[in-house]
Design a protein around this motif. Structure first.
Motif, PDB file in Angstrom:
ATOM      1  N   GLU A  34       0.840  -1.205   0.000  1.00  0.00           N
ATOM      2  CA  GLU A  34       0.000   0.000   0.000  1.00  0.00           C
ATOM      3  C   GLU A  34       0.875   1.255   0.000  1.00  0.00           C
ATOM      4  OE1 GLU A  34      -3.255   0.093  -0.473  1.00  0.00           O
ATOM      5  OE2 GLU A  34      -3.040  -2.088  -0.731  1.00  0.00           O
ATOM      6  N   GLU A  35       1.954   1.230   0.772  1.00  0.00           N
ATOM      7  CA  GLU A  35       2.864   2.374   0.763  1.00  0.00           C
ATOM      8  C   GLU A  35       3.528   2.528  -0.600  1.00  0.00           C
ATOM      9  OE1 GLU A  35       5.366   3.313   4.063  1.00  0.00           O
ATOM     10  OE2 GLU A  35       4.262   1.975   5.415  1.00  0.00           O
ATOM     11  N   ALA A  36       3.841   1.405  -1.255  1.00  0.00           N
ATOM     12  CA  ALA A  36       4.477   1.461  -2.571  1.00  0.00           C
ATOM     13  C   ALA A  36       3.615   2.223  -3.573  1.00  0.00           C
ATOM     14  CB  ALA A  36       4.765   0.058  -3.075  1.00  0.00           C
ATOM     15  N   ARG A  37       2.319   2.128  -3.433  1.00  0.00           N
ATOM     16  CA  ARG A  37       1.415   2.840  -4.352  1.00  0.00           C
ATOM     17  C   ARG A  37       1.504   4.353  -4.171  1.00  0.00           C
ATOM     18  NH1 ARG A  37      -1.343  -1.981  -3.018  1.00  0.00           N
ATOM     19  NH2 ARG A  37      -1.743  -3.220  -4.898  1.00  0.00           N
ATOM     20  N   ARG A  38       2.046   4.796  -3.023  1.00  0.00           N
ATOM     21  CA  ARG A  38       2.194   6.231  -2.749  1.00  0.00           C
ATOM     22  C   ARG A  38       3.556   6.765  -3.172  1.00  0.00           C
ATOM     23  NH1 ARG A  38       1.333   6.208   3.398  1.00  0.00           N
ATOM     24  NH2 ARG A  38       1.881   8.418   3.157  1.00  0.00           N
ATOM     25  N   VAL A  39       4.436   5.887  -3.630  1.00  0.00           N
ATOM     26  CA  VAL A  39       5.752   6.328  -4.098  1.00  0.00           C
ATOM     27  C   VAL A  39       5.585   6.995  -5.460  1.00  0.00           C
ATOM     28  CG1 VAL A  39       8.040   5.590  -4.862  1.00  0.00           C
ATOM     29  CG2 VAL A  39       7.000   4.540  -2.831  1.00  0.00           C
ATOM     30  N   THR A  40       6.130   8.193  -5.606  1.00  0.00           N
ATOM     31  CA  THR A  40       5.995   8.928  -6.868  1.00  0.00           C
ATOM     32  C   THR A  40       7.339   9.316  -7.484  1.00  0.00           C
ATOM     33  OG1 THR A  40       5.786  11.040  -5.696  1.00  0.00           O
ATOM     34  CG2 THR A  40       3.744   9.867  -6.210  1.00  0.00           C
ATOM     35  N   VAL A  41       8.444   9.173  -6.742  1.00  0.00           N
ATOM     36  CA  VAL A  41       9.740   9.573  -7.288  1.00  0.00           C
ATOM     37  C   VAL A  41      10.172   8.573  -8.367  1.00  0.00           C
ATOM     38  CG1 VAL A  41      10.427  10.673  -5.132  1.00  0.00           C
ATOM     39  CG2 VAL A  41      11.065   8.280  -5.555  1.00  0.00           C
ATOM     40  N   PRO A  42      11.035   8.990  -9.287  1.00  0.00           N
ATOM     41  CA  PRO A  42      11.569   8.044 -10.274  1.00  0.00           C
ATOM     42  C   PRO A  42      12.278   6.876  -9.587  1.00  0.00           C
ATOM     43  CG  PRO A  42      12.051  10.293 -10.936  1.00  0.00           C
ATOM     44  CD  PRO A  42      11.499  10.372  -9.541  1.00  0.00           C
ATOM     45  N   LEU A  43      12.090   5.675 -10.136  1.00  0.00           N
ATOM     46  CA  LEU A  43      12.634   4.461  -9.538  1.00  0.00           C
ATOM     47  C   LEU A  43      13.458   3.668 -10.547  1.00  0.00           C
ATOM     48  CD1 LEU A  43       9.554   3.005  -7.591  1.00  0.00           C
ATOM     49  CD2 LEU A  43      11.491   4.262  -6.624  1.00  0.00           C
ATOM     50  N   HIS A  44      14.533   3.084 -10.036  1.00  0.00           N
ATOM     51  CA  HIS A  44      15.350   2.124 -10.780  1.00  0.00           C
ATOM     52  C   HIS A  44      15.440   0.902  -9.883  1.00  0.00           C
ATOM     53  CE1 HIS A  44      18.717   0.963 -13.540  1.00  0.00           C
ATOM     54  NE2 HIS A  44      19.089   0.269 -12.469  1.00  0.00           N
ATOM     55  N   VAL A  45      14.792  -0.203 -10.255  1.00  0.00           N
ATOM     56  CA  VAL A  45      14.722  -1.389  -9.395  1.00  0.00           C
ATOM     57  C   VAL A  45      15.587  -2.497  -9.996  1.00  0.00           C
ATOM     58  CG1 VAL A  45      13.214  -3.102  -8.323  1.00  0.00           C
ATOM     59  CG2 VAL A  45      12.392  -0.763  -8.674  1.00  0.00           C
ATOM     60  N   LEU A  46      16.516  -3.009  -9.198  1.00  0.00           N
ATOM     61  CA  LEU A  46      17.416  -4.077  -9.621  1.00  0.00           C
ATOM     62  C   LEU A  46      16.880  -5.412  -9.126  1.00  0.00           C
ATOM     63  CD1 LEU A  46      20.132  -5.075 -10.800  1.00  0.00           C
ATOM     64  CD2 LEU A  46      21.144  -4.617  -8.552  1.00  0.00           C
ATOM     65  N   LEU A  47      16.742  -6.363 -10.034  1.00  0.00           N
ATOM     66  CA  LEU A  47      16.242  -7.702  -9.702  1.00  0.00           C
ATOM     67  C   LEU A  47      17.175  -8.759 -10.274  1.00  0.00           C
ATOM     68  CD1 LEU A  47      14.054  -9.748  -8.750  1.00  0.00           C
ATOM     69  CD2 LEU A  47      12.940  -9.409 -10.969  1.00  0.00           C
ATOM     70  N   GLN A  48      17.675  -9.631  -9.415  1.00  0.00           N
ATOM     71  CA  GLN A  48      18.412 -10.800  -9.870  1.00  0.00           C
ATOM     72  C   GLN A  48      17.407 -11.915 -10.144  1.00  0.00           C
ATOM     73  OE1 GLN A  48      21.286  -9.265 -10.804  1.00  0.00           O
ATOM     74  NE2 GLN A  48      22.155 -11.303 -10.387  1.00  0.00           N
ATOM     75  N   TRP A  49      17.291 -12.306 -11.377  1.00  0.00           N
ATOM     76  CA  TRP A  49      16.213 -13.182 -11.826  1.00  0.00           C
ATOM     77  C   TRP A  49      16.216 -14.534 -11.130  1.00  0.00           C
ATOM     78  CZ3 TRP A  49      12.237 -11.320 -14.203  1.00  0.00           C
ATOM     79  CH2 TRP A  49      11.347 -12.173 -14.881  1.00  0.00           C
ATOM     80  N   ASP A  50      17.410 -15.043 -10.789  1.00  0.00           N
ATOM     81  CA  ASP A  50      17.532 -16.379 -10.201  1.00  0.00           C
ATOM     82  C   ASP A  50      17.946 -16.317  -8.729  1.00  0.00           C
ATOM     83  OD1 ASP A  50      17.075 -17.724 -12.789  1.00  0.00           O
ATOM     84  OD2 ASP A  50      19.024 -16.882 -13.308  1.00  0.00           O
ATOM     85  N   ASP A  51      17.638 -15.205  -8.067  1.00  0.00           N
ATOM     86  CA  ASP A  51      17.984 -15.039  -6.656  1.00  0.00           C
ATOM     87  C   ASP A  51      17.354 -16.149  -5.830  1.00  0.00           C
ATOM     88  OD1 ASP A  51      18.361 -14.222  -4.023  1.00  0.00           O
ATOM     89  OD2 ASP A  51      18.066 -12.101  -4.491  1.00  0.00           O
ATOM     90  N   GLU A  52      18.214 -16.981  -5.215  1.00  0.00           N
ATOM     91  CA  GLU A  52      17.733 -18.151  -4.497  1.00  0.00           C
ATOM     92  C   GLU A  52      16.929 -17.798  -3.249  1.00  0.00           C
ATOM     93  OE1 GLU A  52      21.872 -16.938  -3.387  1.00  0.00           O
ATOM     94  OE2 GLU A  52      20.803 -17.346  -5.257  1.00  0.00           O
TER      95      GLU A  52
END
Length: 258
Positions: free
Chosen positions: A180-198
């Motif tokens: 719910e808090e994430a929906r209130r985030v408005t600043v530009p975002l760069h999200v890093l995801l490791q696809w196979d993160d165990e």
């Protein structure tokens, strides 16, 4: 903020250790940062492993950022490193570890018990530290947040107006209330995801990314496990902050958290 040690690294970066209200931290400023040429600031988030253990990765990120003209800073998280123990947090961490090692699903209650108290305590500490950093003449803002714990980054992006961009490290141990808090985030975002993160539920990370309310958000996904982040991913994150922190007017007033 009391400076406890200072050294100039071989690339000219000034590294200062400090304490603030009993909380240890580290501050790095690039060579040439001064009152007449203040630089933007990136807050370096990190997991609850302690600054001593995280130092090699933190200083590498700081050097990389300094080469692009950014100051960076971090503080010890509650219950970690050299700070006093936090028995409730230790119990929650142990319960979660046991469930993961047994291959059992991690309950929402376990995640809440581990993450929510940490966020509630850490975020005001980050804001107090930000007050101290921006009082230094060689740091002029604007400010970005980079790293984890992702829930701390989410809360800071919501409540702290001086943060104008965030680069977040995806993780699946996110309480449902943080969506719910994430929906209130408005600043530009760069999200890093490791696809196979165990240790990461990929779908949960994707669901969180979808929940963010920012008009500009980028998901940078790479193949590989948790420790397999490629060097170019860090370079992409620095380019993101260069776009959003350079040439932007600084916002110095403290957040109203009343």
């Amino acid at each position: 903020m009391q400076i406890t040690s200072a050294q100039r690294l071989d690339d000219g970066v000034l590294e200062r250790a400090f304490t603030l209200g009993g909380i240890p931290g580290l501050l790095w400023t690039p060579e040439g940062a001064s009152a007449s040429a203040p630089v933007p600031l990136i807050l370096l988030g990190h997991p609850t492993l302690g600054l001593r253990r995280m130092y090699p990765r933190l200083v590498a990120r700081a050097r990389h950022s300094a080469a692009e003209g950014f100051a960076t800073a971090t503080i010890e998280l509650p219950g970690s490193g050299d700070r006093p123990g936090w028995p409730a947090l230790d119990r929650a961490r142990a319960d979660l570890r046991r469930a993961m090692q047994a291959g059992e699903p991690v309950s929402d209650e376990s995640v809440d018990a581990l993450i929510l108290p940490l966020v509630d305590k850490a975020v005001p500490e980050w804001q107090a530290a930000l007050d101290a950093f921006l009082s230094l003449p060689e740091i002029g803002g604007p400010v970005g947040y980079s790293g984890g714990v992702i829930s701390i980054g989410i809360r800071l992006a919501v409540v702290e107006p001086r943060i104008v961009a965030a680069g977040l490290f995806a993780g699946s141990l996110v309480p449902r209330t943080m969506f719910e808090e994430a929906r209130r985030v408005t600043v530009p975002l760069h999200v890093l995801l490791q696809w196979d993160d165990e240790g990461n539920d990929r779908q949960a990370a994707l669901d969180l990314f979808d929940a963010f309310g920012s008009k500009e958000k980028c998901l940078h996904a790479n193949m590989g496990g948790h420790t397999g982040v490629p060097q170019f991913a860090g370079e992409a994150a620095v380019r993101f902050f260069t776009r959003h922190l350079k040439g932007v007017r600084a916002v110095r007033p403290a957040a109203d958290v009343s």
